[in-house]
Design an enzyme around this catalytic site. Structure first.
Site, mmCIF file in Angstrom:
data_model
loop_
_atom_site.group_PDB
_atom_site.id
_atom_site.type_symbol
_atom_site.label_atom_id
_atom_site.label_comp_id
_atom_site.label_asym_id
_atom_site.label_seq_id
_atom_site.Cartn_x
_atom_site.Cartn_y
_atom_site.Cartn_z
ATOM 1 N N LYS A 279 -3.504 -2.441 36.118
ATOM 2 C CA LYS A 279 -3.606 -3.540 35.155
ATOM 3 C C LYS A 279 -4.895 -4.337 35.330
ATOM 4 C CE LYS A 279 1.081 -3.781 33.607
ATOM 5 N NZ LYS A 279 2.314 -4.553 33.381
ATOM 6 N N ARG A 314 6.650 1.066 39.176
ATOM 7 C CA ARG A 314 6.211 1.794 37.978
ATOM 8 C C ARG A 314 4.724 2.084 38.130
ATOM 9 N NH1 ARG A 314 4.217 0.788 32.718
ATOM 10 N NH2 ARG A 314 5.161 2.132 31.122
#
Length: 337
Positions: A279, A314
């Site tokens: 991210k 994840r």
């Protein structure tokens, strides 16, 4: 006045006799950060916390879709979209997606997360027909070759229904049942485990100017409310996973505050999922402009999360994460995953 308690988790083979095991994981704690809105926090001994809270945070979590929640679960990300921020367009055909799914299982993925709608910052909504057309053939193809559990990453009831019919096991809703009012009741009717995530706003605008009174406590309260809503639909609490939603309506400071405070969410008595992989804050802090170069930073966050008892990671980089977890655990408690 609401009291919040955050276990100060540790992962070590040597533990005091009074240590409390954190949610059935290999982490433990003896002290707690006591939080109250608008006040300075204080550190207290676990014996000074309410007994019902100690029961919630120490009780082992039940299996979900056959997955053991006492050890880290690696969720491999498989986006079948043309525009996801990291792997958009790479797995558009069922054949390509199946090959990637098989590789992730070989590399150590315990769970495959299939998504047909990008929810990166600025992404626009995809019609449910297109989302079904992208995901269902992939789920069907994967299901013919592996029994590995599959989650469908969707905000829409019709997509979830089609995916579950095709062989998916879990519904992963990034809106936390805020986008489609039919999704929660559908999951209850079909007895599907769910993951409820926090997001502030829609992907189109969520990163414009996110604000919170206290991001950790605000996200906790949201997830608490949505878990209770899911339970009211008939979804058992022990079949609900919670996700604080890094990057979904959060600044870098918000993301870091959530990571530091992850163990707070064990008070919800649900397994915790963390999706930090590749991210933007990893790009910025790690100085890695290319998404493919962010595995080291992603793994660093994953290991910090495991110390705090996070059950589901994840990730994009399955094999690297599995290797790092195995070595980290061997070095800290001497047990391989």
């Amino acid at each position: 006045m609401t009291n919040y308690f955050r276990p100060l988790a540790q992962l070590s083979a040597v533990r005091p006799t009074e240590a409390v095991t954190l949610a059935g994981t290999q982490s433990w704690f003896t002290h707690v950060e006591h939080l109250v809105r608008g006040q300075a926090s204080e550190i207290i001994h676990v014996s000074d916390t309410p007994s019902d809270w100690r029961a919630r945070v120490s009780t082992p979590r039940a299996p979900i879709a056959g997955l053991n929640m006492s050890k880290p679960v690696i969720m491999g990300i498989l986006n079948v979209t043309p525009d996801s921020f990291s792997d958009g367009g790479r797995h558009n055909s069922p054949k390509q997606a199946l090959g990637m799914a098989q590789q992730m299982v070989k590399d150590g993925a315990h769970l495959l997360d299939i998504g047909g709608e990008s929810t990166r910052p600025g992404a626009v909504e995809v019609p449910f027909e297109a989302e079904i057309a992208r995901t269902v053939p992939v789920i069907e193809a994967i299901r013919t070759s592996t029994h590995t559990p599959i989650s469908i990453d969707t905000r829409k009831a019709r997509v979830a229904h089609a995916a579950l019919d095709a062989g998916a096991n879990i519904v992963n809703d990034v809106s936390g049942f805020k986008f489609d009012p039919d999704l929660g009741p559908l999951c209850a009717t079909l007895s599907a485990p769910v993951c409820i995530m926090h997001a502030q706003g829609l992907p189109e605008t969520m990163q414009d100017a996110p604000e919170y009174d206290d991001v950790l406590l605000d996200v906790y309260d949201f997830l608490s409310e949505q878990v209770e809503l899911a339970v009211s639909y008939g979804i058992p609490r022990d079949q609900i996973i919670v996700d604080p939603g890094l990057g979904f309506g959060k600044t870098q400071a918000h993301n870091l505050a959530l990571i530091k405070g992850l163990s707070l969410f064990h008070g919800l008595a649900c397994p915790i999922l963390l999706g930090a992989s590749r991210k933007g804050f990893i790009r910025d802090i790690g100085k890695a402009p290319n998404a493919e170069d962010r595995a080291p930073g992603s793994i660093a966050i994953a290991l910090a999360a495991v110390v705090q008892g996070v059950q589901v990671l994840r990730v994009h980089d399955v094999s690297q994460t599995r290797q790092a977890l195995a070595l980290f655990q061997a070095a800290t408690i001497g047990v391989n995953i």
